[in-house]
Design a protein around this motif. Structure first.
Motif, PDB file in Angstrom:
ATOM      1  N   SER A 210      -3.856   8.514   9.107  1.00 54.88           N
ATOM      2  CA  SER A 210      -2.506   8.751   8.594  1.00 54.88           C
ATOM      3  C   SER A 210      -2.509  10.023   7.763  1.00 54.88           C
ATOM      4  CB  SER A 210      -2.042   7.561   7.760  1.00 54.88           C
ATOM      5  OG  SER A 210      -2.913   7.408   6.674  1.00 54.88           O
ATOM      6  N   SER A 211      -1.759  11.012   8.189  1.00 51.49           N
ATOM      7  CA  SER A 211      -1.710  12.251   7.418  1.00 51.49           C
ATOM      8  C   SER A 211      -0.575  12.136   6.409  1.00 51.49           C
ATOM      9  CB  SER A 211      -1.501  13.436   8.347  1.00 51.49           C
ATOM     10  OG  SER A 211      -0.432  13.144   9.219  1.00 51.49           O
ATOM     11  N   ARG A 212      -0.708  12.945   5.411  1.00 50.14           N
ATOM     12  CA  ARG A 212       0.279  12.885   4.329  1.00 50.14           C
ATOM     13  C   ARG A 212       1.632  13.352   4.850  1.00 50.14           C
ATOM     14  NH1 ARG A 212       0.113  15.716  -1.213  1.00 50.14           N
ATOM     15  NH2 ARG A 212      -0.759  17.472  -0.089  1.00 50.14           N
ATOM     16  N   LYS A 213       2.669  12.797   4.250  1.00 47.60           N
ATOM     17  CA  LYS A 213       4.014  13.256   4.604  1.00 47.60           C
ATOM     18  C   LYS A 213       4.473  14.223   3.528  1.00 47.60           C
ATOM     19  CE  LYS A 213       5.227  10.359   8.074  1.00 47.60           C
ATOM     20  NZ  LYS A 213       5.631  10.772   9.386  1.00 47.60           N
ATOM     21  N   ILE A 214       5.061  15.291   3.955  1.00 48.22           N
ATOM     22  CA  ILE A 214       5.583  16.291   3.012  1.00 48.22           C
ATOM     23  C   ILE A 214       7.102  16.315   3.139  1.00 48.22           C
ATOM     24  CG2 ILE A 214       5.499  18.733   2.350  1.00 48.22           C
ATOM     25  CD1 ILE A 214       2.804  17.581   2.118  1.00 48.22           C
ATOM     26  N   THR A 215       7.741  16.441   1.990  1.00 54.72           N
ATOM     27  CA  THR A 215       9.208  16.516   2.008  1.00 54.72           C
ATOM     28  C   THR A 215       9.634  17.970   1.791  1.00 54.72           C
ATOM     29  OG1 THR A 215       9.206  14.360   0.968  1.00 54.72           O
ATOM     30  CG2 THR A 215      11.305  15.550   1.053  1.00 54.72           C
TER      31      THR A 215
END
Lengths: 653, 163
Positions: free
Chosen positions: B3-8
Motif C-alpha cells: 500500500s503506497s501512501r496517498k497524497i492530497t
C-alpha cells in the motif's frame, strides 16, 4: 511566406489610429475585408457599418488563447522542438521577445524530430526537379556565409536574426561589425545570440563598439570553438578576462589583432602566448597598458609558431626587441612602428639574437632607435631578409646603409621613405653591393638627395634591378639620374614622379641604357620634361610599353601623343592630365588602329574642346575607364551623351 | 503492490484530489516537497486549476500504470494514448497552454515534452486555426526590420536550393 501577410487588419495604416489599445485584438476584424468602410477616430468609440456584430465574450475568449500567456521557459521548450528553416525564421519574425528567445537556443539544445526530415525533402524536391531525392535534408553547418553590419544596422536585433537565419542554411562563418547604432546598438546580448546560433563562426571582427564587454566575448569563446581570426578595434570595454577565455577555448585561433583597446593589459597577452598553440599572426596597436611583460610572454613560448608580428605605438622597450630577436624563430614578417621607448640598443640586440633566421620582410616606421648600428646588426642577423622598408627614421645614414648592403645578400626589395640623412652615395652603394639580387628600389621624399657630381667611380651595374622608383626627392636631378642610368640596364618599371629638376638631358641616358624595354613609366610631376623625352620613350620603348603616366607634365603636348599613337601598340593605360594636349592629339590617338587603350585620363586639360568627342567615342570602343574631370572645354551635356554612348566605360566627370 | 501512501493535492479553486504517491512523484516539484516533508497535509497548488489538475493526474496515472510490470502496455499503444489525450485539446488552445504551464510548474518532463512538441508540430503544420493572431499587427519599425532580415535569410536559403 505570403501567409505572414494574410492579415487584413490595418493596424498602422488607418488614418485615425488603432481602435483598441492592444493591437492584437484587431484580429476580430479579420473577416471584414477591404469593402467595409470603417472609421477609426483616435481612442473613441467606433462606428462600424459592417454586417458583423460581436460581443465582449468573444473578445475575452480570443484574448485568453494567445500563446503569449506562456512564460519564457515554456516558449523556449516549444521553440527548441521546431525544425530549422521556415518555421524558425517565421517565429523569429513575430516579436523581439520571440526573436531573442529563439536566438538563445544553443545548438545542443535543439531537438530535430525525425518526423521533420521527410517533410523537408518534400519541400525541396517540390521546388526543384533537378534536386534528386538523394539529397539529405540535414544541411551541413559548414560556416561559409558571411555578414557585415555597419553603422546604423549594427543592432542586437539584427545579430539575433542573423544567428537564427544563418543556422538553417550553411552557418555563419564570418561576421564583421563596424560601428554601432547610437540608440540601440550591439551589446553582449547580441553576441550571445551569435555564440548560441553560429557554432561554425571562424572570423569575428568588431570595430568601434564600446558597448561590447567581456561577457559577450566569453559567450563567443564558449559557443564558437572554431574561431580562427579575431579582430578588435576600439573596443574599450573588453578586458584581459575575455582574452583569457578566448585563448583557452578556441584552439584554432591563428590571427589576433588588437587595436586601440585601452583596457587590454599584459595578462591577456600572457594567456594568448600560453594557450594559443596555433597562433600565426599577432598585431597590437595603441594599447597603452601593454608592455614588455606581455610581448615577452607572447613570444617566449617554446611552441611559438608566430610568423607575422606587428607592434605599433606601444610602451615597449629594448627588452621586447631582444625577446623577438631571440625567440622569433618562425617569424617571417615583422613590422615595428612608432615605438618611442626603443633605443638603438634594442635593434642591435635584436639583430645579434640570431633568432630571426627566417625573417623575410621587415618594416620600421618612426623608430628613433633605427640607426646605422641597428641596421648593420640586422643585416648580419637576418640572412634571409628579402624586403626592407624604412620610413621616417631620421638617424639612418649612408654608412648604415652601406654596411647593411654588404651583409644583406638576399635583399630583393628596398624602400626608404623620409629618411633625410640618406644621400645619393647611399643609393649607389646599395646598387653596387646588391648587384645580384636586388629587384626593386624605392626612394620617397628623401630630402638628403642632392645632385652633386661624384666624378665617375667604376661601379658595376646592378643587373637584377627591375623596378626603380624615386619620388618627390626635390634635390634629385640630372647628374644623379645619368649615374643611375649607367647602373641599371635592365629596368622594366621606372617611377620618377615629382622630380622637378630632371630635364630631357638627364632622362635620355636612362632610356638609352635600358636594354630590355620599359613596361611602366611614371614621370608625373616632372615639369621640365618635354615632348622630346616622351617621343624618345615612344620610339625606344614603344614595343614594350604598357603604362605611361604624364600627369602634370606641363610641357608635353600633341607631338608626344602622335609619337605614342604611332609606336605603342601595347599601351593600355595613359594619363595626360594637365598636359598641354589639344583635340589634335586625341584625334591622333583615335586614328591609331593598333592602339587599344583601356584607361585614359585627360583631366584638367583645358585646351580640349567638344571637337575631340568623336575621337573619344572611337577610343571608347576599348576603354573601360575615362577621366574627364575639370575639362572645362567639354559641356556637361556632351559628357552625359558620352556616358550614355560608352556605357561599358566608367567615366569620371 | 504494497500500500503506497496517498497524497492530497489541492487545486487553486479549492478542490482536493487524492492520488497514490507513485503517481504524485511523477512531478519533480511535488517529489521535492514530499522529500522536504511539506506533504503532511494537502499540497497546495495555487497555479493549477481543478480542470487542469484532473487532466494532469489522468496523464500521470496512465504513465505510472504503463511502467508497471503487470499492466505492461506497448510503447506504441502508450504513444497512441498520448496522441488521443492531447488531440482533445487541439481545438481548445487555452487548455493546451494551461497544460504546458502546469507541466512546467509541476516539472513533469514527459508531459512537457508532449505538449511542447504538439505546439511545435502545429506551428510547423500550420494547424493553429488563427495563425496570424500571433503576429503583431502593428508592424512597427522593429518588426519590419525583423521580418525583412528573417525574410532575406529565408529567401537566400530558398535561392540556394531552388535555383
Amino acid at each position: 511566406m505570403s501567409r505572414l501577410f494574410e492579415f487584413t487588419g490595418d493596424g498602422d495604416f488607418c488614418p485615425g489610429g488603432s481602435l483598441y489599445p492592444n493591437p492584437k485584438e484587431t484580429s476580430v476584424f479579420l473577416s471584414l475585408g477591404r469593402h467595409v468602410d470603417v472609421y477609426f477616430p483616435t481612442r473613441k468609440r467606433s462606428r462600424v457599418s459592417a454586417p458583423f456584430v460581436f460581443s465582449g465574450d468573444q473578445l475575452k475568449q480570443k484574448k485568453q488563447a494567445s500563446i503569449d500567456v506562456l512564460p519564457d521557459e515554456c516558449l523556449f521548450e516549444i521553440f527548441r522542438r521546431l525544425p530549422a528553416g521556415q518555421e524558425r525564421s517565421a517565429c523569429a519574425c513575430v516579436s523581439k521577445r520571440w526573436l531573442l528567445l529563439m536566438s538563445n537556443i544553443r545548438g545542443d539544445e535543439l531537438c530535430c524530430n525525425k518526423a521533420t526530415l521527410p517533410l523537408k525533402l518534400e519541400d525541396l524536391s517540390g521546388q526543384n526537379e533537378e534536386v534528386s531525392g538523394a539529397e539529405p535534408a540535414a544541411i551541413k553547418d559548414d560556416g561559409y556565409l558571411s555578414r557585415v553590419l555597419e553603422g546604423k544596422k549594427a543592432t542586437d536585433v539584427r545579430l539575433a536574426a542573423i544567428a537564427v537565419g544563418t543556422s538553417s542554411h550553411g552557418g555563419l562563418g564570418k561576421l564583421l561589425i563596424r560601428g554601432n547604432n547610437s540608440i540601440r546598438g550591439v551589446t553582449d546580448l547580441g553576441l550571445r545570440a551569435v555564440a548560441r546560433g553560429c557554432p561554425s563562426l571562424k572570423v569575428l571582427s568588431i570595430w568601434n563598439v564600446s558597448s561590447v564587454g567581456d561577457e559577450g566575448l566569453i559567450e563567443i569563446a564558449n559557443g564558437c570553438r572554431q574561431l580562427e581570426k579575431l579582430e578588435l578595434r576600439h573596443c574599450n570595454a573588453v578586458s584581459d578576462k575575455a582574452l583569457i577565455f578566448l585563448a583557452k577555448s578556441c584552439p584554432n585561433l591563428t590571427d589576433i589583432s588588437i587595436d586601440s583597446c585601452s583596457t587590454i593589459q599584459n595578462e591577456g597577452l600572457k594567456a594568448i602566448g600560453h594557450s594559443c598553440r596555433n597562433l600565426k599572426s599577432i598585431s597590437i596597436n595603441n594599447c597603452p597598458h601593454v608592455g614588455d611583460q606581455g610581448i615577452a610572454s607572447l613570444l617566449s613560448n617554446a611552441s611559438c609558431v608566430l610568423t607575422k608580428v606587428k607592434l605599433q605605438t606601444l610602451h615597449v622597450t629594448d627588452l621586447s626587441l631582444a625577446v623577438i630577436g631571440h625567440y622569433g624563430k618562425a617569424v617571417t614578417d615583422l613590422i615595428l612602428a612608432n615605438l618611442q621607448n626603443v633605443s638603438e640598443r634594442g635593434f642591435w640586440v635584436m639583430g645579434k639574437g640570431h633568432g630571426l633566421q627566417k625573417l623575410r620582410s621587415f618594416a620600421v616606421t618612426s623608430c628613433q632607435g633605427m640607426t646605422d648600428l641597428g641596421l648593420e646588426a640586422l643585416g648580419k642577423g637576418c640572412p634571409n631578409l628579402k624586403q626592407l622598408r624604412v620610413h621616417k627614421c631620421a638617424f639612418l645614414s649612408d654608412s648604415g646603409l652601406d654596411s647593411f648592403a654588404k651583409t644583406a645578400l638576399s635583399l630583393e626589395r628596398l624602400q626608404l621613405e623620409e629618411c633625410h640623412q640618406i644621400t645619393q652615395y647611399g643609393l649607389f652603394t646599395v646598387l653596387a653591393n646588391c648587384a645580384v639580387k636586388l629587384k626593386s628600389l624605392t626612394l620617397v621624399h628623401c630630402l638628403g638627395m642632392k645632385d652633386l657630381n661624384m666624378g665617375s667611380p667604376m661601379l658595376s651595374p646592378c643587373k637584377s634591378l627591375r623596378s626603380l622608383s624615386i619620388r618627390h626627392c626635390p634635390g634629385f636631378g640630372d647628374v644623379s639620374l645619368v649615374m643611375l642610368a649607367k647602373l641599371c640596364p635592365n629596368l622594366q618599371h621606372v617611377d620618377l614622379s615629382g622630380l622637378q629638376r630632371v630635364t630631357d638631358a638627364g632622362f635620355m641616358p636612362l632610356l638609352e641604357n635600358c636594354d630590355g624595354g620599359l613596361v611602366k613609366i611614371n614621370i608625373s610631376g616632372c615639369t621640365n620634361l618635354t615632348d622630346k623625352a616622351v617621343s624618345a620613350i615612344a620610339e625606344m620603348h614603344g614595343w614594350t610599353l604598357e603604362v605611361l603616366n604624364l600627369e602634370g607634365c606641363l610641357k608635353v603636348g600633341n607631338t608626344s601623343l602622335v609619337a605614342i599613337a604611332e609606336n605603342c601598340p601595347l599601351l593600355n593605360d595613359l594619363d595626360v592630365s594637365l598636359c598641354a594636349v589639344t583635340d589634335f592629339g586625341i584625334a591622333a590617338l583615335a586614328h591609331a588602329d593598333q592602339l587599344n587603350l583601356q584607361i585614359l585620363s585627360i583631366s584638367g586639360c583645358t585646351q580640349i574642346s567638344e571637337k575631340c568627342l568623336p575621337a573619344l567615342r572611337k577610343l571608347g570602343q576599348s576603354l573601360v575607364g575615362l577621366n574627364l574631370q575639370h575639362c572645362s572645354g567639354i559641356s556637361k551635356k556632351s559628357v552625359d551623351l558620352l556616358v550614355e554612348h560608352l556605357w561599358r566605360c566608367d567615366i569620371l566627370h | 503492490m504494497a500500500s503506497s501512501r496517498k497524497i492530497t493535492l489541492r487545486s487553486s479553486d479549492g478542490e482536493s484530489f487524492e492520488v497514490e504517491e507513485a503517481v504524485a512523484v511523477e512531478s519533480q516539484t511535488i517529489k521535492h516537497m514530499i522529500e522536504d516533508d511539506c506533504a503532511d497535509n494537502a499540497i497546495p497548488l495555487p497555479n493549477v486549476t481543478s480542470k487542469i489538475l484532473a487532466k494532469v493526474i489522468e496523464y500521470c496515472k496512465k504513465h505510472v500504470d504503463a511502467s508497471k510490470a503487470e499492466d505492461r502496455v506497448n510503447d506504441e499503444d502508450l504513444k497512441a494514448w498520448d496522441a488521443a489525450f492531447i488531440k482533445v485539446d487541439q481545438v481548445d488552445q487555452a487548455t493546451l497552454f494551461d497544460l504546458i504551464l502546469a507541466a512546467n510548474y509541476l516539472n513533469i518532463k514527459s508531459l512537457l515534452d508532449l505538449t511542447c512538441q504538439t505546439v511545435a508540430d502545429m506551428i510547423k503544420g500550420n494547424l493553429f486555426p488563427v495563425r496570424n493572431e500571433w503576429l503583431n499587427f502593428t508592424f512597427s519599425i522593429a518588426n519590419r526590420e525583423l521580418v525583412l532580415v528573417c525574410l532575406t535569410e529565408w529567401v537566400a536559403h530558398r535561392r540556394l536550393f531552388c535555383s
